[in-house]
Write a protein that holds these residues in place. Structure first.
Motif, PDB file in Angstrom:
ATOM      1  N   ASP A 340       0.847  -1.197   0.000  1.00 54.99           N
ATOM      2  CA  ASP A 340       0.000   0.000   0.000  1.00 54.99           C
ATOM      3  C   ASP A 340       0.883   1.248   0.000  1.00 54.99           C
ATOM      4  O   ASP A 340       1.478   1.606   1.012  1.00 54.99           O
ATOM      5  N   LYS A 341       0.967   1.910  -1.145  1.00 52.68           N
ATOM      6  CA  LYS A 341       1.735   3.149  -1.256  1.00 52.68           C
ATOM      7  C   LYS A 341       0.821   4.378  -1.202  1.00 52.68           C
ATOM      8  O   LYS A 341       1.298   5.486  -0.969  1.00 52.68           O
ATOM      9  N   LEU A 342      -0.464   4.151  -1.430  1.00 52.44           N
ATOM     10  CA  LEU A 342      -1.390   5.278  -1.484  1.00 52.44           C
ATOM     11  C   LEU A 342      -1.712   5.835  -0.095  1.00 52.44           C
ATOM     12  O   LEU A 342      -1.929   7.034   0.061  1.00 52.44           O
ATOM     13  N   GLY A 343      -1.743   4.964   0.909  1.00 52.60           N
ATOM     14  CA  GLY A 343      -2.077   5.414   2.257  1.00 52.60           C
ATOM     15  C   GLY A 343      -1.089   6.446   2.766  1.00 52.60           C
ATOM     16  O   GLY A 343      -1.476   7.512   3.276  1.00 52.60           O
ATOM     17  N   SER A 344       0.208   6.158   2.650  1.00 48.93           N
ATOM     18  CA  SER A 344       1.217   7.104   3.133  1.00 48.93           C
ATOM     19  C   SER A 344       1.211   8.384   2.309  1.00 48.93           C
ATOM     20  O   SER A 344       1.405   9.486   2.842  1.00 48.93           O
ATOM     21  N   MET A 345       0.965   8.262   1.000  1.00 50.35           N
ATOM     22  CA  MET A 345       0.913   9.454   0.148  1.00 50.35           C
ATOM     23  C   MET A 345      -0.278  10.341   0.526  1.00 50.35           C
ATOM     24  O   MET A 345      -0.163  11.574   0.570  1.00 50.35           O
ATOM     25  N   LEU A 346      -1.416   9.731   0.832  1.00 47.14           N
ATOM     26  CA  LEU A 346      -2.595  10.495   1.212  1.00 47.14           C
ATOM     27  C   LEU A 346      -2.386  11.175   2.566  1.00 47.14           C
ATOM     28  O   LEU A 346      -2.878  12.285   2.790  1.00 47.14           O
ATOM     29  N   CYS A 347      -1.644  10.533   3.466  1.00 48.97           N
ATOM     30  CA  CYS A 347      -1.310  11.167   4.750  1.00 48.97           C
ATOM     31  C   CYS A 347      -0.555  12.472   4.513  1.00 48.97           C
ATOM     32  O   CYS A 347      -0.862  13.508   5.126  1.00 48.97           O
ATOM     33  N   LYS A 348       0.430  12.448   3.626  1.00 47.01           N
ATOM     34  CA  LYS A 348       1.215  13.650   3.328  1.00 47.01           C
ATOM     35  C   LYS A 348       0.328  14.746   2.740  1.00 47.01           C
ATOM     36  O   LYS A 348       0.460  15.924   3.076  1.00 47.01           O
ATOM     37  N   LYS A 349      -0.572  14.346   1.869  1.00 47.49           N
ATOM     38  CA  LYS A 349      -1.433  15.341   1.228  1.00 47.49           C
ATOM     39  C   LYS A 349      -2.398  15.969   2.235  1.00 47.49           C
ATOM     40  O   LYS A 349      -2.669  17.181   2.185  1.00 47.49           O
ATOM     41  N   LEU A 350      -2.910  15.167   3.161  1.00 49.58           N
ATOM     42  CA  LEU A 350      -3.804  15.709   4.188  1.00 49.58           C
ATOM     43  C   LEU A 350      -3.055  16.641   5.137  1.00 49.58           C
ATOM     44  O   LEU A 350      -3.567  17.687   5.527  1.00 49.58           O
ATOM     45  N   HIS A 351      -1.841  16.281   5.495  1.00 47.61           N
ATOM     46  CA  HIS A 351      -1.031  17.163   6.346  1.00 47.61           C
ATOM     47  C   HIS A 351      -0.741  18.483   5.641  1.00 47.61           C
ATOM     48  O   HIS A 351      -0.631  19.524   6.294  1.00 47.61           O
ATOM     49  N   SER A 352      -0.640  18.448   4.322  1.00 47.72           N
ATOM     50  CA  SER A 352      -0.329  19.674   3.574  1.00 47.72           C
ATOM     51  C   SER A 352      -1.478  20.676   3.614  1.00 47.72           C
ATOM     52  O   SER A 352      -1.279  21.856   3.328  1.00 47.72           O
TER      53      SER A 352
END
Length: 568
Positions: A340-352
């Motif tokens: 799962d690579k999308l979960g960590s990427m979505l975390c970064k986007k939400l933090h942004s």
């Protein structure tokens, strides 16, 4: 940081002090009852006494609820209690009770645990009620002149309702214990300590007392309970708790350092009076102690008096700390077939965009599994994001799971079917087009010219169709543009972070980091190793750069110069 010297807080304190007279009366009435156990004085409490929650009502309420997490926490806590009672005679254990929510939970867990332990010893189910019998465990209450009157009143009321034989100590905790243990053979004390409490560092469910303290075993049945678990138990079991929690207090200390949690403020523009939502409506349990004022807080860093939990006070009053859950659907991830690579990427986007991520979880390709995760987190977080399990295959059950979570049926959506027809032609149209079935009555389609098919939003649940990072980037960019135009997603100040690398071992920095977390509860401090041979990475994240710099500077100050190098 709450301004404990403001006129509003001072007025509130004066009102609290006026209530002390009532508390003192309650205390002496209770003491009188303990000394004079006669039915002739029972009328003093009878007209005002809330219903006594029977022991097996608690066990029944937990067993019949749908909260599997709470059931697990309850069973684990009962196991710890029964284990302690098997190790120590009941005459050699005690409960430290302070009137707060955690010790209230512990009181009722002990009532249930003692009953179940005795029933097992007698090899019988026992009576389903306790018949008004005295609570068998010695209970210690450290009464303080700076305690809230409501805490004192609730404590004495609970003692009366549940027939608790209470030792009232008017010394500090350590001195009081020393005096008590000299005259009583107490070997173990049940404590309502939870991970995240300042005193919980290094503790386990069974932990000997610290060096320099009287020798006893600390028993912590709810050590792994969260803020959410505590309130789930209190509300499911319908037990009484201190009234301050219904006035916006989420963590209660003394009258000198505690105010209502500003995140629960319900300021009315038509009224100067500030009201607060009850404590159980706080969505982010990590901000439980936001109403606690820090002693000498102004000395930490010159201009931090208006900062609390990484947010300016005006943002706290508007309740702007928003949280999200991310649910990935896919057996392939659970089998280890794909990563799962999308979960960590979505975390970064939400933090942004300033959102805090509460959790990232993986659900099986099963309607009930998806529904359970969605139903659980949509009520605790401001937004839930799902991806995976979207399509025509038998394993694509995400949308149906969302429908079940909201208790609605799946129904054809003509607009969505038209988009599908343009995308895939006539291969999946008419009665066979199950992909066009959407949750009825709650679905909002999010259109964007860059999206071949609109995104699906059901109340506070957004379903993403991305299957790789590139697709997620495109969908996220479209979502942000839509948020700016129609407000479907609130955009806030982003989280900021600093990272440091050190060759110090994790053992060397563990204790200083734990103390730093207590000193800077508004800064998210983490550490990880990329390899056992590589450097240790320390991260600082939060909403306020000044606080992050203060926390990182405080860490570096504890070690020799050059111990930490900043990672850009």
């Amino acid at each position: 940081m709450p301004n404990i010297h403001s006129p509003k807080v001072q007025n509130r304190r004066r009102k609290q002090q006026k209530k002390i007279v009532l508390c003192v009366c309650t205390r002496y009435i209770y003491s009188f009852i303990l000394k004079n156990k006669k039915s002739s004085i029972s009328f003093l409490f009878e007209p005002f006494k809330p219903r006594r929650v029977q022991i097996m009502e608690i066990d029944k309420a937990i067993s019949e609820c749908d909260d599997r997490r709470l059931k697990t926490k309850y069973n684990n806590a009962i196991y710890v209690i029964k284990r302690a009672l098997a190790l120590y005679p009941v005459q050699e254990v005690a409960l430290s009770f302070n009137g707060g929510k955690d010790s209230t939970v512990l009181l009722h867990l002990l009532r249930a645990g003692c009953f179940l332990h005795k029933a097992e010893e007698n090899n019988s189910g026992g009576d389903a009620t306790d018949g008004g019998k005295a609570f068998p465990i010695r209970t210690i209450y450290f009464e303080s002149p700076s305690a809230f009157p409501e805490i004192n009143s609730f404590t004495y009321e609970a003692a009366s309702i549940y027939n608790i034989q209470m030792d009232i100590i008017r010394l500090d905790f350590k001195s009081g214990l020393e005096a008590l243990l000299k005259t009583n053979p107490i070997r173990a004390i049940f404590l309502g300590v939870r991970i995240g409490d300042p005193t919980a560092v290094g503790q386990e469910q069974f932990s000997p007392s610290s060096p320099g303290w009287p020798p006893f075993m600390r028993v912590n049945p709810i050590l792994d309970w969260s803020y959410r678990d505590v309130w789930a138990f209190l509300l499911v079991c319908k037990v009484q708790y201190c009234s301050l929690y219904d006035q916006g207090y989420t963590s209660i200390g003394s009258i000198h350092d505690t105010v209502p949690n500003a995140l629960l403020s319900m300021r009315n523009s038509d009224s100067s009076e500030e009201k607060f939502k009850p404590a159980y409506l706080l969505t982010d349990g990590r901000l439980e102690r936001a109403g606690r004022a820090k002693k000498n807080s102004s000395a930490v860093c010159g201009k931090l008096s208006s900062i609390s939990n990484g947010l300016k006070m005006e943002n706290l009053n508007s309740g702007s700390m928003l949280t999200a859950s991310i649910i990935t659907v896919g057996d392939e991830i659970l089998f280890g077939t794909i990563e799962d690579k999308l979960g960590s990427m979505l975390c970064k986007k939400l933090h942004s965009i300033g959102w805090a991520v509460s959790r990232v979880t993986v659900a099986r390709n099963d309607i009930d599994s998806v529904a359970e995760e969605v139903e659980r987190w949509r009520s605790t977080d401001d937004m839930v994001f799902l991806f995976g399990g979207i399509g025509p295959l038998h394993s694509d059950v995400t949308v149906a799971g969302v429908a079940k979570a909201f208790g609605v049926r799946m129904a054809p959506d003509e607009e969505f079917e038209e988009h599908l027809r343009h995308l895939i032609g006539e291969k999946c149209s008419g009665d066979k087009n199950e992909m066009a079935l959407l949750p009825e009555g709650i679905t909002q389609l999010l259109h964007h010219e860059q999206l071949p098919v609109p995104l699906i939003k059901c109340h506070n649940v957004i379903i993403l169709t991305a299957t790789n990072v590139k697709e997620l980037d495109r969908q996220w960019d479209c979502l942000i543009e839509l948020a700016k135009s129609n407000g479907i997603l609130e955009l806030m100040d982003p989280f900021v972070s600093k990272c440091f690398a050190t060759t110090l071992s994790d053992v060397e920095v563990a204790q200083p980091l734990s103390k730093l977390c207590a000193q800077f509860p508004d800064v998210y401090i983490g550490g990880y190793l990329k390899s056992r041979e590589g450097p240790l990475i320390i991260t600082f994240e939060g909403k306020d750069l000044t606080r992050i710099e203060a926390a990182s500077w405080s860490l570096c100050e504890k070690f020799h110069p050059g111990a930490f190098s900043k990672i850009e």
